[in-house]
Design a protein around this motif. Structure first.
Motif, short mmCIF file in Angstrom:
data_model
loop_
_atom_site.label_atom_id
_atom_site.label_comp_id
_atom_site.label_asym_id
_atom_site.label_seq_id
_atom_site.Cartn_x
_atom_site.Cartn_y
_atom_site.Cartn_z
N LEU A 82 0.85 -1.19 0.00
CA LEU A 82 0.00 0.00 0.00
C LEU A 82 0.88 1.24 0.00
N CYS B 237 -3.34 -3.62 8.87
CA CYS B 237 -3.61 -2.48 7.98
C CYS B 237 -5.07 -2.09 8.07
N VAL B 238 -5.33 -0.80 8.01
CA VAL B 238 -6.69 -0.27 8.14
C VAL B 238 -7.61 -0.76 7.01
N TRP C 130 -0.64 2.26 8.64
CA TRP C 130 -0.35 3.50 7.90
C TRP C 130 0.57 4.41 8.71
#
Ligand SMILES: Nc1nc2c(c(=O)[nH]1)N[C@H]1C(S)=C(S)[C@@H](COP(=O)(O)O)O[C@H]1N2
Ligand SMILES: [Mo]
Length: 207
Positions: free
Chosen positions: A38, A84-85, A167
């Motif tokens: 990402l 991860c979101v 993030w």
């Protein structure tokens, strides 16, 4: 027909809840062998000879480490999980590098410092409470599973703050700036939570 289906559905539901891996925060799934990339930026090419890491802002002595100087600090590893979101979690990963504590110890944070901005060589940034990158909870890493960290995953070096959504773990890390206030980073300016605790599902600003 309804009576035959419903007990089955109820049983399946309970069974799934009981089988749920306790390492999995709410709303997350196990990415297993995959490791999604990402990135808001194009993966930069940063030679280790050009990589630097700086600690500045509210410190007694701002410092910059090059690759060799950073490697001269005591080695430290993180073994555990990341989240991860976007929904994936990864269990039992192994990152090698140096604890953020070792860098901060050298730069001596001023008592007024409460937050950090973790900025990258590409312009990305994430904000964190100082307390979330101290006390053995954050690392600057250059190894994954014993091998050099791949460029798309932040190599030559990235921040890892595994107890918060990923993030916050700035790839291609360039430095930490210590502040006496909270200053939004890239995702926080775009509606994401200021802290990002996966166990409290702090995904968006008002979660
Ligand atoms: N410089 C930089 N760091 C970053 C990002 C990014 O876009 N740029 N994405 C963040 C997000 S949203 C996540 S989930 C992780 C992803 O790391 P990975 O690509 O190694 O899985 O890096 C974080 N650090
Ligand atoms: Mo993410």
């Amino acid at each position: 027909m309804t009576s035959a289906v419903e007990p089955t559905r109820g049983f399946t539901g309970r069974s799934r809840a009981a089988d749920r891996d306790p390492r999995l925060p709410p709303g997350q799934y196990d990415a297993r062998d995959t490791w999604p990339v990402l990135s808001a930026e194009v993966t930069p090419t940063i030679a280790t000879a050009d990589w630097t890491f700086r600690v500045d802002g509210l410190v007694d002595g701002a410092r910059t480490w090059d690759w060799d100087a950073a490697h001269a600090l005591p080695r430290s590893e993180y073994r555990g999980d990341i989240h991860c979101v976007t929904g994936w979690s990864k269990f039992g990963v192994r990152f090698g590098g140096v604890s953020v504590d070792a860098f901060l110890e050298a730069a001596r944070p001023s008592p007024a410092a409460t937050h950090v901005v973790a900025w990258s060589h590409t312009g990305y940034a994430a904000n964190l409470p100082l307390a979330d990158v101290t006390g053995g909870r954050a690392w600057i890493v250059w190894e994954y599973d014993g091998a050099p960290l791949a460029p798309e995953h932040g190599g030559p070096a990235r921040l890892v703050v595994p107890h918060l959504y990923f993030w916050k773990s700035t790839k291609w890390i360039a430095g930490l700036r210590l502040l006496d206030h909270d200053e939004s980073g890239f995702w926080e300016q775009n509606g994401y939570h200021h802290r990002g605790n996966p166990w409290q599902e702090q995904r968006y600003a008002h979660d």
